[in-house]
Scaffold this motif. Structure first.
Motif, short mmCIF file in Angstrom:
data_model
loop_
_atom_site.label_atom_id
_atom_site.label_comp_id
_atom_site.label_asym_id
_atom_site.label_seq_id
_atom_site.Cartn_x
_atom_site.Cartn_y
_atom_site.Cartn_z
N GLY A 57 -10.22 0.57 -2.01
CA GLY A 57 -9.58 1.77 -1.49
C GLY A 57 -9.57 1.72 0.02
O GLY A 57 -9.24 0.70 0.60
N THR A 383 -3.27 0.58 -9.14
CA THR A 383 -2.05 1.37 -9.16
C THR A 383 -1.91 2.16 -7.85
O THR A 383 -0.86 2.21 -7.25
CB THR A 383 -2.09 2.35 -10.34
N PHE A 384 -3.02 2.75 -7.43
CA PHE A 384 -3.00 3.57 -6.22
C PHE A 384 -3.32 2.66 -5.02
O PHE A 384 -4.42 2.66 -4.51
CB PHE A 384 -4.04 4.67 -6.36
N ASP A 385 -2.31 1.88 -4.61
CA ASP A 385 -2.62 0.90 -3.56
C ASP A 385 -2.00 1.29 -2.23
O ASP A 385 -1.59 0.46 -1.45
CB ASP A 385 -2.18 -0.51 -4.00
N ILE A 386 -1.98 2.58 -2.00
CA ILE A 386 -1.38 3.09 -0.76
C ILE A 386 -2.20 2.71 0.47
O ILE A 386 -1.67 2.60 1.57
CB ILE A 386 -1.22 4.63 -0.88
N TYR A 387 -3.50 2.50 0.28
CA TYR A 387 -4.38 2.25 1.42
C TYR A 387 -4.01 0.99 2.19
O TYR A 387 -3.72 -0.05 1.58
CB TYR A 387 -5.82 2.09 0.95
N THR A 390 -6.07 -1.93 1.25
CA THR A 390 -5.90 -2.49 -0.09
C THR A 390 -4.62 -3.33 -0.10
O THR A 390 -3.59 -2.82 0.33
CB THR A 390 -5.76 -1.36 -1.13
N LEU B 124 -4.48 9.80 5.51
CA LEU B 124 -3.67 8.64 5.85
C LEU B 124 -2.21 9.03 6.04
O LEU B 124 -1.70 9.99 5.47
CB LEU B 124 -3.81 7.56 4.78
N PRO B 186 -9.18 6.28 -10.44
CA PRO B 186 -7.86 5.77 -10.06
C PRO B 186 -7.54 5.98 -8.58
O PRO B 186 -6.61 5.39 -8.07
CB PRO B 186 -6.89 6.60 -10.91
N GLY B 188 -9.80 5.87 -5.83
CA GLY B 188 -10.59 5.16 -4.82
C GLY B 188 -11.37 6.10 -3.92
O GLY B 188 -11.37 5.94 -2.69
N LEU B 418 -1.30 11.05 -9.30
CA LEU B 418 -1.33 10.24 -10.52
C LEU B 418 -1.54 11.09 -11.76
O LEU B 418 -2.38 10.80 -12.60
CB LEU B 418 -2.45 9.18 -10.45
N ALA B 438 4.56 3.18 -1.64
CA ALA B 438 4.15 3.75 -0.35
C ALA B 438 2.98 2.96 0.22
O ALA B 438 2.11 2.52 -0.52
CB ALA B 438 3.73 5.20 -0.54
N HIS B 439 3.00 2.78 1.53
CA HIS B 439 1.88 2.07 2.13
C HIS B 439 1.48 2.67 3.47
O HIS B 439 2.30 3.09 4.25
CB HIS B 439 2.20 0.59 2.28
N GLN B 440 0.19 2.68 3.68
CA GLN B 440 -0.40 3.36 4.83
C GLN B 440 0.02 2.74 6.16
O GLN B 440 0.11 1.53 6.29
CB GLN B 440 -1.92 3.29 4.70
#
Ligand code: SF4
Lengths: 452, 482
Positions: A57, A383-387, A390, B124, B186, B188, B418, B438-440
């Motif tokens: 995360g 799945t939640f790889d927005i960081y 990550t 973020l 899910p 983190g 989610l 989406a990405h930070q």
């Protein structure tokens, strides 16, 4: 095929000899285990920060790593071992009877290594008993990790019973030729033994073997262990119904490889060409080939689902997997082994024991790397790889690598020690081989007569 | 889910029935909950709220896993309980109001004495392929899921849901540090304590020597609050010591992060209570936003009194005389009152805003301006002029709602993170939902620009990626990655 007749003396040789090589191997293995114990002590003192692990995360790490990868690998070897031995007993594959006990011992050794890994992996191993057992009746309803520990314990007990029962037969008959200083151990092992129980024991062993085979797909490496991962919906690298069968093939390939290596070591050390015959190695190799094929087939299943129009999370995870050099290397190892096994099946002259050893080592390396990567991949591509952090980073620290060396040392020590106490080949196998011999001799004789 | 009338059930049927049974004389409430009547004023409001507002919040207050055994009573004799408290703490977070200032991250680190990189609260900025990502922000505390996967997988019951208020907590005395909860979450949100925490238990105890539980043990005597000791798991707790009243009555129903959020983007409260801050925000986000926004522009009562002395009492004269009150502001103030049942009552935090408005109204009333009169309402466009043969119908809720939306905007959408995974989170977001790719990117304020004070009297720089800190302790850091 050797013309020597296997004898009781043969199978007692490990117990009644003491060589420099034995001492040297013992020392090296003890050193390996010792080195890791020191490293573990340091980890206990400093905390798990000494590993290369981190928080997935925002934390940019991998929650689990080599410890869990190696844990699964050892459990796989162990579960494969017991399945192998059970199959031999259940299906009457007497050809492999000489290695059945080795497989059972490998199961106990593998489970011990795996159990050790559970402790090594924990942040607070001191609480294992109070926290886990104390709430077992609640957590067993939900937590795959609890199922896991339960199953591992159950299999340890089952295998030990199994082994213990068959050992009674041998120890009772060979008692006079066994060392006296272990008298108390043998006494306990054969407590209440009468020859009348043999038949009952044989039946019990058969039922136990049946239980092992029936439960293998569900409870062993085909079920509970993969469920640890496959039931989690948010880690696409892990989810999916293919994981159960996949894990089972890995277990079987690893275990057969392990048995090949150990049998070869004993054969060399104690001149057992007539017990662990070339025939056994050829047969084991073929089985290895068969399970390598299944393994690769299921890998293809897994990878195809996801690389062709997958949902985003699954595609990302799959792309990362098939592009990863470690994955490609491990699949390459297994594929090359498979190719060799097929080739030597068609052209028997390609077979040699050193090549069988290389095949075993290649598969064990391949399955270890696959497992290591499998564990880490889940965290790298959730799945939640927005960081931004990550996929995170992970490489096992020296202490983690040492754990692998240490547990291998531990398993070798286990065999070295056990082989000094009880026969690693069962008396039944010798009896059986002798029957065969007698049989062969007569057929040979008839053939000769015919020629004449 | 669509926003049509049929699908909007503030409570699911069964839960609604339970709720109704609890409310003495709550039959009308029940009907309202079932969403079957046509007269209810709130429903009119709902229609007006536009596409986004009613979407995705259909199941509020229902606990789909309501029959799941909760294990938090495990230690008391080891028996399961299916008891559910009447409270479920949770949040709404208005992402369109967040400026990415990281005040909440800092507040959390301070309150809980967290190590560097242990960002229980994390904010973020992200890119999502769209042309403008300036408002793409995500504020990520623990979601305190009703069906928390972390709790399900825990082999020890250390991770548990507190019966009384639905907080998902970790018992630091029970956890064995297997990290399976972190694996199963899910989102983190978990942070393991890989080494000895910077701030010792004694230091925390000393800093809170007169607080019951020392900000560590909760009402039940379980160690679940503040940073974790070595070898166990930690995550956002939603401040159980506050909720248990150990930090004073006034802190019950608050969290450190919401308190420090300058634009008031976070609303903390009881998701099961219709009048709580988050629930009010869910009911009518435009109203929630307007209250916050106008609060800073409200005229002071004394100033207003001064301005008004000697002025006429009709609307025009009042507006002319007062410096800080213009027609738009007055319209929104009145509109907020019109759309709110029990304006200025109850104990939600946002009621303070309502009270401040009522104080201004009092000044106006004593000056002689009747804000409820036909003339004023029509002038403010909060009611329509009746035809000659009709009677004046009073304030028009739809018009009031429109005025609120015009003033503060209405969020583009709302969502739970989610949601399809089935965790039933207790955090509801307003704004854009990040898509799967989406990405930070960089937050407007860098983590390293923020300093948090801790119980040892010192302070630390916040760290974004904890791995940078952890790598220092790795024995043989090969500098490569799998
Ligand atoms: S780390 Fe602790 S809280 Fe998390 S699953 Fe393991 S025992 Fe439970």
């Amino acid at each position: 095929m050797s013309t020597k007749t296997p004898s009781e003396e043969d199978i007692l040789r490990p117990i009644n000899t003491f060589t420099k090589k034995y001492v040297a191997l013992y020392a090296v293995s003890a050193l390996a285990l010792g080195a890791f114990l020191v490293a573990w002590a340091y980890q206990l003192q400093q905390g798990l920060i000494v590993t290369g692990l981190g928080d997935w995360g925002s934390g940019g790490g991998s929650t689990w790593g080599l410890y869990i990868g190696a844990f699964i690998w050892w459990v796989g070897i162990a579960h494969g071992g017991i399945i192998l031995s059970a199959a031999v007993r259940l299906l009457g594959m007497d050809r492999y009877l000489p290695v059945a006990r080795l497989a059972e011992m490998l199961t106990l050794a593998g489970l011990s290594a795996a159990g050790f890994y559970i402790l090594v992996h924990m942040g607070r191993p001191d609480r294992m008993v109070t926290s886990v057992l104390g709430h077992f009746h609640i957590t067993v309803n939900n937590s795959p990790l609890v199922w896991d520990v339960t199953v591992i314990t159950a299999y340890f007990v089952m295998t030990a019973t199994y082994l213990g029962l068959t050992l009674r037969y041998d120890v009772h008959r060979l008692r006079d030729q066994l060392p006296d200083y272990l008298e108390p151990v043998y006494k306990i092992m054969t407590i209440g033994y009468t020859e009348k129980e043999d038949e009952v024991i044989e039946q019990m062993v058969w039922w136990l073997a049946l239980a092992v085979i029936i439960m293998a797909p569900l409870l062993l490496h085909g079920g509970v262990i993969p469920w640890l991962f496959s039931v989690l919906p948010a880690m696409p690298a892990w989810t999916g119904a293919v994981q159960g069968p996949q894990f089972l093939t890995i277990a079987l390939t690893s275990a057969i490889s392990g048995v090949i290596l150990i049998a070869y070591a004993f054969r060399r050390a104690y001149d057992w060409e007539h017990i662990f015959t070339d025939d056994i190695f050829r047969g084991l190799l073929l089985w290895l080939g068969f399970f390598c094929l299944l393994f690769l087939w299921l890998q293809v299943q897994q990878v195809v689902n996801g690389s062709f129009l997958g949902p985003t999370n699954k595609s990302v995870a799959t792309d990362a997997k098939i592009g990863h050099p470690v994955y490609l290397f491990s699949m390459g190892l297994v594929s090359a082994t498979l190719a060799y096994i097929f080739a030597q099946a068609i052209r028997p002259s390609l077979f040699s024991k050193p090549r069988a050893i290389v095949a075993g080592l290649a598969v064990l390396t391949g399955t270890f790397l696959e497992k290591l990567l499998f564990v880490v991949e889940g965290f790298l591509h959730p799945t939640f790889d927005i960081y931004a952090a990550t996929p995170g980073e992970y490489f096992p620290s020296i202490i983690e690598w040492l754990s692998l060396v240490g547990t291998i040392g531990m398993v070798v020590l286990f065999f070295l020690s056990l082989s000094k106490m009880v026969p690693v080949v069962e008396l039944h196998a010798i009896e059986h081989l002798n029957e065969d011999h007698a049989h062969e001799d007569t057929t040979a004789a008839t053939e000769q007569e015919v020629k004449a | 889910m669509s926003a049509d009338d049929e699908s909007f059930h503030p409570l699911g049927h069964e839960a609604a029935y339970e709720e109704a049974k609890k409310n003495a004389g709550g039959f009308a409430e029940m009907l309202k909950s079932l969403g079957g009547d046509g007269e209810d004023s709130r429903r009119g409001v709902m229609k007006k709220m536009g596409a986004g507002a009613a979407v995705g919040i259909g199941a509020w207050g229902t606990t789909q896993g309501g029959d799941e055994p909760s294990v938090s009573a495990a230690e008391a004799g080891g028996s399961e309980t299916t008891e559910q408290g009447d409270t479920q703490w949770g949040m709404t977070i208005d992402l369109e109001r967040c400026d990415g200032c990281l005040s909440c991250v800092k507040a959390c680190a301070q309150e809980n004495n967290l190590d560097q990189g242990v960002n229980w609260m994390y904010v973020l900025q992200y890119e999502d392929g769209g042309p403008d990502s300036s408002r793409n922000r995500l504020v990520r505390p623990c979601q305190h899921c009703t069906d928390a996967p972390c709790e399900k997988v825990c082999p020890t019951t250390a991770r548990h849901t507190r019966d009384k208020d639905g907080l998902v907590l970790t018992d630091y005395d029970v956890c064995i540090g297997c990290r399976y909860c972190q694996v199963a979450c899910p989102y983190g949100v978990n942070y393991f304590q890989w080494d000895e925490p910077d701030i010792s238990t004694e230091q925390i105890e000393e800093a809170h020597s007169d607080t019951e539980g020392h900000m560590m043990t909760d009402e039940r005597g379980r160690w679940v609050d503040s940073r974790a000791p070595r070898g166990v798991m930690s995550k956002c707790t939603m401040c159980p010591s506050r909720q248990d009243g150990f930090s004073g009555e006034e802190k019950v129903g608050t969290s450190a992060c919401e308190e420090m959020c300058p634009p008031d983007a976070i609303q903390f409260g009881d998701m099961k209570r219709e009048t709580s801050d988050p629930q009010r925000y869910i009911d009518n986000p435009a109203r929630g936003r307007a209250l916050v926004e106008m609060n800073s522009s409200l005229p002071s009562t004394s100033g207003l009194e001064e301005n008004l002395s000697g002025a006429g009492s009709d609307l025009e004269s009042v507006l002319e005389a007062s410096e800080d009150l213009d027609e738009e502001l007055l319209t929104v103030m009145k509109a907020a009152e019109i759309v709110t049942e029990n304006f200025g009552e109850d104990d939600a935090d946002s009621v303070q805003y309502e009270e401040a408005i009522l104080e201004v109204f009092d000044v106006l009333a004593s000056h002689g301006l009747d804000l409820g009169s036909q003339e004023v309402l029509v002038e403010l466009e909060l009611a329509s002029e009746p035809d000659e043969d009709e009677e004046f119908e009073g304030a028009d809720e739809e018009a009031a709602q429109e005025a609120l939306v015009d003033y503060s905007g209405s969020p583009s959408s709302n969502f739970k993170l989610l949601e399809d995974i089935g965790t039933n989170p207790n955090v509801v977001y307003f704004g854009n939902e990040p898509g799967p790719t989406a990405h930070q990117t960089e937050t407007p304020v860098a983590y390293s620009d923020m300093e948090a004070d801790r119980a040892d009297g010192g302070s630390i720089q916040l760290v974004d990626n904890r791995k940078d800190v952890l790598d220092e302790g790795t024995v043989g850091d090969f500098g490569v990655s799998l």
